[in-house]
Design a protein around this motif. Structure first.
Motif, PDB file in Angstrom:
ATOM      1  N   PRO A  12      26.845   1.898 -10.046  1.00  0.00           N
ATOM      2  CA  PRO A  12      26.584   2.611  -8.500  1.00  0.00           C
ATOM      3  C   PRO A  12      25.557   1.788  -7.818  1.00  0.00           C
ATOM      4  CG  PRO A  12      25.577   3.757 -10.288  1.00  0.00           C
ATOM      5  CD  PRO A  12      26.585   2.961 -10.858  1.00  0.00           C
ATOM      6  N   PRO A  13      25.522   1.589  -6.618  1.00  0.00           N
ATOM      7  CA  PRO A  13      24.495   1.038  -5.786  1.00  0.00           C
ATOM      8  C   PRO A  13      23.083   1.471  -6.194  1.00  0.00           C
ATOM      9  CG  PRO A  13      26.029   2.296  -4.460  1.00  0.00           C
ATOM     10  CD  PRO A  13      26.659   2.446  -5.742  1.00  0.00           C
ATOM     11  N   MET A  14      22.188   0.689  -5.808  1.00  0.00           N
ATOM     12  CA  MET A  14      20.821   1.092  -6.126  1.00  0.00           C
ATOM     13  C   MET A  14      20.007   0.635  -4.823  1.00  0.00           C
ATOM     14  SD  MET A  14      20.209   0.417 -10.058  1.00  0.00           S
ATOM     15  CE  MET A  14      18.531   0.826  -9.939  1.00  0.00           C
ATOM     16  N   ASP A  15      18.893   1.362  -4.710  1.00  0.00           N
ATOM     17  CA  ASP A  15      17.754   0.906  -3.533  1.00  0.00           C
ATOM     18  C   ASP A  15      16.859  -0.053  -4.212  1.00  0.00           C
ATOM     19  OD1 ASP A  15      16.061   0.585  -1.659  1.00  0.00           O
ATOM     20  OD2 ASP A  15      15.321   2.627  -1.718  1.00  0.00           O
ATOM     21  N   TYR A  16      17.141  -1.267  -3.886  1.00  0.00           N
ATOM     22  CA  TYR A  16      16.132  -2.519  -4.419  1.00  0.00           C
ATOM     23  C   TYR A  16      15.038  -2.994  -3.537  1.00  0.00           C
ATOM     24  CZ  TYR A  16      19.039  -5.272  -1.645  1.00  0.00           C
ATOM     25  OH  TYR A  16      19.718  -5.807  -0.628  1.00  0.00           O
ATOM     26  N   LEU A  17      14.981  -2.112  -2.318  1.00  0.00           N
ATOM     27  CA  LEU A  17      14.204  -2.527  -1.331  1.00  0.00           C
ATOM     28  C   LEU A  17      12.750  -2.271  -1.541  1.00  0.00           C
ATOM     29  CD1 LEU A  17      16.111  -1.369   1.775  1.00  0.00           C
ATOM     30  CD2 LEU A  17      16.197  -3.802   0.792  1.00  0.00           C
ATOM     31  N   VAL A  18      11.748  -3.424  -1.458  1.00  0.00           N
ATOM     32  CA  VAL A  18      10.424  -3.286  -1.922  1.00  0.00           C
ATOM     33  C   VAL A  18       9.769  -2.510  -0.381  1.00  0.00           C
ATOM     34  CG1 VAL A  18       8.263  -4.608  -1.737  1.00  0.00           C
ATOM     35  CG2 VAL A  18      10.535  -5.490  -2.902  1.00  0.00           C
ATOM     36  N   ARG A  19       8.977  -1.782  -0.713  1.00  0.00           N
ATOM     37  CA  ARG A  19       8.149  -0.904   0.296  1.00  0.00           C
ATOM     38  C   ARG A  19       6.740  -1.242   0.331  1.00  0.00           C
ATOM     39  NH1 ARG A  19      11.633   2.798   2.290  1.00  0.00           N
ATOM     40  NH2 ARG A  19      13.441   3.266   1.259  1.00  0.00           N
ATOM     41  N   LEU A  20       6.105  -1.341   1.526  1.00  0.00           N
ATOM     42  CA  LEU A  20       4.898  -2.020   1.501  1.00  0.00           C
ATOM     43  C   LEU A  20       3.764  -0.806   1.058  1.00  0.00           C
ATOM     44  CD1 LEU A  20       5.360  -3.652   5.093  1.00  0.00           C
ATOM     45  CD2 LEU A  20       5.540  -4.678   3.139  1.00  0.00           C
ATOM     46  N   GLN A  21       2.792  -1.797   0.597  1.00  0.00           N
ATOM     47  CA  GLN A  21       1.723  -1.006  -0.048  1.00  0.00           C
ATOM     48  C   GLN A  21       0.462  -1.733   0.391  1.00  0.00           C
ATOM     49  OE1 GLN A  21       2.012  -1.239  -4.276  1.00  0.00           O
ATOM     50  NE2 GLN A  21       4.180  -0.605  -4.261  1.00  0.00           N
ATOM     51  N   PRO A  22      -0.793  -0.950   0.184  1.00  0.00           N
ATOM     52  CA  PRO A  22      -2.094  -1.551   0.629  1.00  0.00           C
ATOM     53  C   PRO A  22      -2.143  -2.692  -0.290  1.00  0.00           C
ATOM     54  CG  PRO A  22      -2.304   0.694   0.233  1.00  0.00           C
ATOM     55  CD  PRO A  22      -0.761   0.601  -0.046  1.00  0.00           C
ATOM     56  N   GLU A  23      -2.845  -3.705   0.210  1.00  0.00           N
ATOM     57  CA  GLU A  23      -3.115  -5.079  -0.328  1.00  0.00           C
ATOM     58  C   GLU A  23      -2.070  -6.193  -0.164  1.00  0.00           C
ATOM     59  OE1 GLU A  23      -6.278  -5.894  -1.149  1.00  0.00           O
ATOM     60  OE2 GLU A  23      -6.749  -3.545  -0.838  1.00  0.00           O
ATOM     61  N   ASP A  24      -0.853  -5.595   0.229  1.00  0.00           N
ATOM     62  CA  ASP A  24       0.175  -6.438   0.401  1.00  0.00           C
ATOM     63  C   ASP A  24      -0.153  -7.535   1.455  1.00  0.00           C
ATOM     64  OD1 ASP A  24       1.838  -5.400  -1.435  1.00  0.00           O
ATOM     65  OD2 ASP A  24       3.271  -4.205  -0.123  1.00  0.00           O
ATOM     66  N   GLU A  25       0.146  -9.024   1.717  1.00  0.00           N
ATOM     67  CA  GLU A  25      -0.082  -9.664   2.465  1.00  0.00           C
ATOM     68  C   GLU A  25       1.343 -10.063   3.500  1.00  0.00           C
ATOM     69  OE1 GLU A  25      -2.597 -13.944   3.507  1.00  0.00           O
ATOM     70  OE2 GLU A  25      -2.180 -12.935   1.200  1.00  0.00           O
ATOM     71  N   LEU A  26       1.256  -9.908   4.581  1.00  0.00           N
ATOM     72  CA  LEU A  26       2.451 -10.195   5.572  1.00  0.00           C
ATOM     73  C   LEU A  26       2.255 -11.412   6.339  1.00  0.00           C
ATOM     74  CD1 LEU A  26       3.087  -6.528   6.399  1.00  0.00           C
ATOM     75  CD2 LEU A  26       4.249  -7.654   4.668  1.00  0.00           C
ATOM     76  N   GLN A  27       3.341 -12.094   6.505  1.00  0.00           N
ATOM     77  CA  GLN A  27       3.261 -13.184   7.291  1.00  0.00           C
ATOM     78  C   GLN A  27       4.359 -12.939   8.417  1.00  0.00           C
ATOM     79  OE1 GLN A  27       5.600 -16.963   6.502  1.00  0.00           O
ATOM     80  NE2 GLN A  27       3.566 -17.952   6.721  1.00  0.00           N
ATOM     81  N   ILE A  28       3.964 -12.627   9.847  1.00  0.00           N
ATOM     82  CA  ILE A  28       4.583 -12.279  10.814  1.00  0.00           C
ATOM     83  C   ILE A  28       4.565 -13.380  11.827  1.00  0.00           C
ATOM     84  CG2 ILE A  28       5.037 -10.301  12.468  1.00  0.00           C
ATOM     85  CD1 ILE A  28       3.521  -8.602  10.724  1.00  0.00           C
ATOM     86  N   THR A  29       5.985 -13.680  12.431  1.00  0.00           N
ATOM     87  CA  THR A  29       6.030 -14.639  13.523  1.00  0.00           C
ATOM     88  C   THR A  29       6.801 -14.016  14.499  1.00  0.00           C
ATOM     89  OG1 THR A  29       5.978 -16.391  11.835  1.00  0.00           O
ATOM     90  CG2 THR A  29       6.912 -16.831  14.177  1.00  0.00           C
TER      91      THR A  29
END
Length: 267
Positions: free
Chosen positions: A41-58
């Motif tokens: 069966p399909p599964m939810d593998y998506l990472v969900r953001l948490q405190p201390e995560d570092e994001l690069q946004i352009t």
């Protein structure tokens, strides 16, 4: 004679039983060995953001100047002037704070905890589209890492380049389990919403493929326990080392006493 044969047979049976009980099943997913194909069966593998995560946004668009304001970091006027001349978008990093927020240019405080990378990208695109035509938003989690320890060939902390990794991928990065790794008892420690959770998974069982711990999250720690053979060997080696140390001490003491006796006898 018959009694001796019975005793010998019993001893052999006990020896075989003890050996078989300490064996480790080396292959993974042994319960799938008799099936040629199947579907999971399909599964939810998506990472969900948490405190201390570092994001690069352009943020970019067909007209680079239109998105400059969404990329400008808080640097000095000279650097800002150079950026305006070059008209090239800059990548900025944002660390999710303890409240689960980031501070984004123009849009202000955004609560990102619990969102997936794709959801945050969609939100930014929607909000920036109110002022900029067809913005192109790129979001990456750049401090995604997992750690693998215990009975693996190269225990270490490993960075993850994408936004998805399975426990099998992590073990492959660590060179796979040693022959002393207990495949039926692999520990995963995870932190979610400020709470630490843990679970034991069995690599011999296909149930792992549908487990919520099959896909790893950022900062997961995987520990492979030593099997009974490794533990017995360790205890044996420790006992032998202790006995050798005691024997060495006794021999040294006897040598000193003998030297003293000889010296006194000579006098």
């Amino acid at each position: 004679m018959k009694f001796k044969s019975l005793v010998l047979s019993a001893a052999i049976a006990l020896a075989l039983a003890s050996c078989s009980s300490s064996k480790t099943t080396l292959p993974y997913f042994t319960d799938l060995s008799e099936t040629s194909a199947g579907q999971l069966p399909p599964m939810d593998y998506l990472v969900r953001l948490q405190p201390e995560d570092e994001l690069q946004i352009t943020v970019n668009s067909e007209v680079p100047g239109a998105t400059e304001i969404y990329n400008l970091p808080l640097f000095n006027p000279v650097d800002r002037a150079n950026l305006l001349v070059s008209k090239q978008p800059t990548s900025q990093t944002y660390v999710v704070n303890s409240k689960g927020d980031i501070d984004f240019p123009v849009l202000g405080t955004i609560h990102v905890q619990g969102l997936t990378i794709e959801q945050l990208k969609e939100y930014l695109t929607k909000e920036i589209s109110k002022e900029v035509k067809d913005p192109i938003v790129t979001v990456n989690l750049i401090n995604f890492k997992i750690a693998v320890g215990g009975e693996v060939k190269t225990p270490d902390t490993y960075p993850v380049s994408g936004n998805r990794i399975t426990i099998l991928d992590a073990l492959a990065k660590a060179g796979d389990l040693t022959e002393y790794g207990e495949r039926s008892n692999v520990l995963i420690i995870r932190e979610e919403n400020g709470q630490r959770t843990y679970a034991h998974v069995d690599l011999n069982s296909s149930d792992l493929l549908t487990s919520p711990y099959y896909y790893l999250q950022q900062n997961d720690y995987i520990y492979v326990s030593p099997n009974k053979i490794k533990q017995a060997n360790s205890k044996y080696n420790t006992n032998n080392s202790y006995k050798l140390s005691v024997t060495s001490t006794i021999v040294s003491a006897c040598s000193v006493i003998a030297s003293l006796i000889i010296a006194l006898a000579v006098k």
